[in-house]
Design a protein around this motif. Structure first.
Motif, PDB file in Angstrom:
ATOM      1  N   TRP A 166      72.545  -3.618  55.900  1.00 50.42           N
ATOM      2  CA  TRP A 166      71.394  -3.638  56.802  1.00 50.42           C
ATOM      3  C   TRP A 166      71.577  -2.643  57.945  1.00 50.42           C
ATOM      4  N   PHE A 178      65.580  -6.066  52.103  1.00 45.22           N
ATOM      5  CA  PHE A 178      66.753  -6.927  52.283  1.00 45.22           C
ATOM      6  C   PHE A 178      66.425  -8.408  52.089  1.00 45.22           C
ATOM      7  N   LYS A 197      62.145  -1.750  54.882  1.00 49.56           N
ATOM      8  CA  LYS A 197      63.485  -2.302  55.080  1.00 49.56           C
ATOM      9  C   LYS A 197      63.527  -3.834  55.125  1.00 49.56           C
ATOM     10  N   LEU A 223      74.065  -7.053  51.349  1.00 53.18           N
ATOM     11  CA  LEU A 223      73.300  -7.369  52.557  1.00 53.18           C
ATOM     12  C   LEU A 223      73.945  -6.771  53.810  1.00 53.18           C
TER      13      LEU A 223
END
Length: 512
Positions: free
Chosen positions: A249, A149, A145, A246
């Motif tokens: 997240w 990102f 993760k 974004l």
């Protein structure tokens, strides 16, 4: 409980089901993340295309003195005899019928500077190569993760800054960074989906979601390029979607499999419990017991430790799998990307050619989803690559006065190329164990993009002879079709977690 790999993990999380709200949300989000990858690579077809050009008139030329020369890189000398020529000392005039501006017209990348166009595209693939290598290592060490990102942000910012390039050198630097971010995002979205989803949903995501997202992004490129004829604004438009993404997240979790492999049992269990709550299903009081969870990811021969790229060649089975996977990715990606970049060399309108190519891809993804669980993986990869190779080599037999037939063969070859490359993504994720999966796919992608670095130059040869790229791509496809049959079939098999669970390759009849 004995170490039983993926079957144990699937058993322990079976209460979630395959297609609850949690899984569907993951599929949709990761599919959306693949959109930018679909157009980022092929965008060079439009921002780096060379419009028609000619020498500017010489200062002081008159109505009776022509600036035109025997070609676009020279002109007849002013007030001299018609057989005396000189270079285009005053620059060039570019047609604006198709584009308001490209990097070619912006920085005069023609004639003796024409080499800068394929070189700048190659630098993008150098960034892809470095990104697939580095990010594979980082994500296996620090998590899927955060790297996913971080590189998504890099991809967006690099595109936006590149649009403001004041020189060709600056453009090349951000081309490298854009490639670095693009490949990491694309590979990590596949790895996250593969490790979060269960068997049925995993295949659906890999083929229809991940690959389909790439295809939709590719199909949107000619539409955007048709309405945005300047290269700078086209890059701005390409950088906005990953920037908006974004915000996901807080929606996309870390891979529970990766957390278990790192011994972070409580975090993995928390993610699974949130998934159960979203799916409105009851969760057991204890999902992963610490001792059992460690057994899922390691056994007495494979103690918990930090894995490196050397683990990809440490054992015979792992080494054979890595080598053959690298070969598949190298040839599959070379041919697939080559088709995308070769759009401008095809007969007809580049916008329509690009759209038709993307439409073929989307049809292939649906067909792939329908047959992927009905035929063995090696057979699918081999047959589609062989079909691609035969179609491309068949273009050599097309008469010059029937160009439409050559276009048909080329598009049919694209069909086989797209099918094989789709299978390769799914196949590779199933062959590699969890402990080195992202490194394995990363090193395969690295090898693939070594070939992609050469792609622009192969395509550039098509300016002089349109059949040369097809000969190269066709020959590579036929050779790889034979090699891919050595790999084991992973259809309906458990996803390996340990290196010791990697299956041996299939032997040729002439080998012991």
């Amino acid at each position: 409980m004995s170490a039983a790999g993926t079957e144990d993990y699937n058993d322990l999380t079976s209460f979630l089901g395959d297609y609850g709200l949690f899984q569907n949300l993951i599929i949709v989000m990761l599919t959306l993340s693949a959109f930018p990858s679909g157009y980022m690579t092929a965008i060079f077809v439009f921002i780096s295309d060379a419009p028609e050009y000619r020498c500017k008139e010489s200062i002081g030329s008159t109505q009776n003195s022509s600036w035109a020369g025997p070609d676009s890189c020279s002109r007849y000398k002013l007030n001299r005899s018609w057989d005396e020529t000189e270079q285009c000392l005053d620059g060039w005039v570019y047609s604006t019928d198709r584009y308001t501006a490209t990097i070619v017209s912006e920085w005069d990348l023609v004639c003796e500077n024409a080499w800068k166009v394929p070189f700048s595209t190659s630098l993008y693939f150098v960034g892809v190569l470095v990104g697939s290598f580095v990010c594979g290592l980082l994500s296996d060490r620090f998590g899927r993760k955060p790297v996913f990102f971080s590189t998504m942000f890099l991809q967006a910012i690099a595109s936006l800054i590149q649009a403001a390039s004041v020189s060709w050198v600056m453009f090349c630097v951000f081309n490298f960074l854009r490639g670095f971010g693009q490949v990491a995002v694309y590979i990590l979205s596949l790895v996250l989906g593969t490790e979060i989803l269960r068997t049925s949903a995993r295949v659906t995501f890999s083929v229809l979601g991940h690959s389909g997202g790439f295809g939709i992004g590719y199909a949107l490129l000619p539409l955007a390029a048709y309405f945005i004829r300047g290269w700078r604004m086209l890059l701005v438009a390409s950088g906005i979607p990953p920037l908006l993404f974004l915000s996901m997240w807080w929606v996309i979790p870390e891979s529970p499999r990766w957390l278990l492999q790192k011994g972070r049992v409580e975090e993995a269990e928390l993610i699974v419990r949130k998934a159960a709550k979203m799916n409105r299903v009851p969760a057991p009081e204890v999902i992963f017991r610490t001792g059992e969870s460690l057994e899922l990811m390691e056994n007495k021969h494979e103690e918990k430790r930090t894995h490196t790229y050397m683990d990809l060649i440490r054992t015979p089975n792992m080494r054979n799998t890595t080598i053959l996977t690298v070969i598949m990715w190298l040839s599959g990606s070379l041919v697939f990307t080559g088709f995308s970049l070769n759009t401008s060399n095809l007969n007809g309108d580049p916008y329509l050619n690009c759209f038709f190519t993307a439409a073929i891809d989307l049809v292939v993804y649906v067909v792939t989803w329908l047959v992927i669980n009905r035929v063995s993986r090696p057979t699918l990869v081999s047959s589609t690559m062989m079909f691609c190779g035969v179609m491309l080599l068949a273009t050599l037999l097309v008469p010059e006065d029937v160009p439409i037939l050559g276009l048909v063969f080329a598009l049919m070859g694209r069909l086989g190329s797209c099918g094989s490359f789709t299978f390769i993504y799914v196949f590779s994720a199933e062959l590699m164990p969890t402990v080195v999966r992202n490194m394995g796919i990363g090193i395969s992608s690295t090898a693939a993009h070594i070939g992609n670095i050469m792609c622009p130059y192969i395509i550039y040869m098509g300016v002089y002879s349109k059949v040369v790229p097809y000969i190269v791509f066709g020959t590579i496809s036929v050779g790889t079709a034979a090699v891919s049959m050595l790999l084991p079939d992973t259809r309906d098999s458990k996803l390996p977690d340990l290196i010791s669970e990697v299956r041996p390759i299939r032997r040729c009849c002439c080998l012991k």
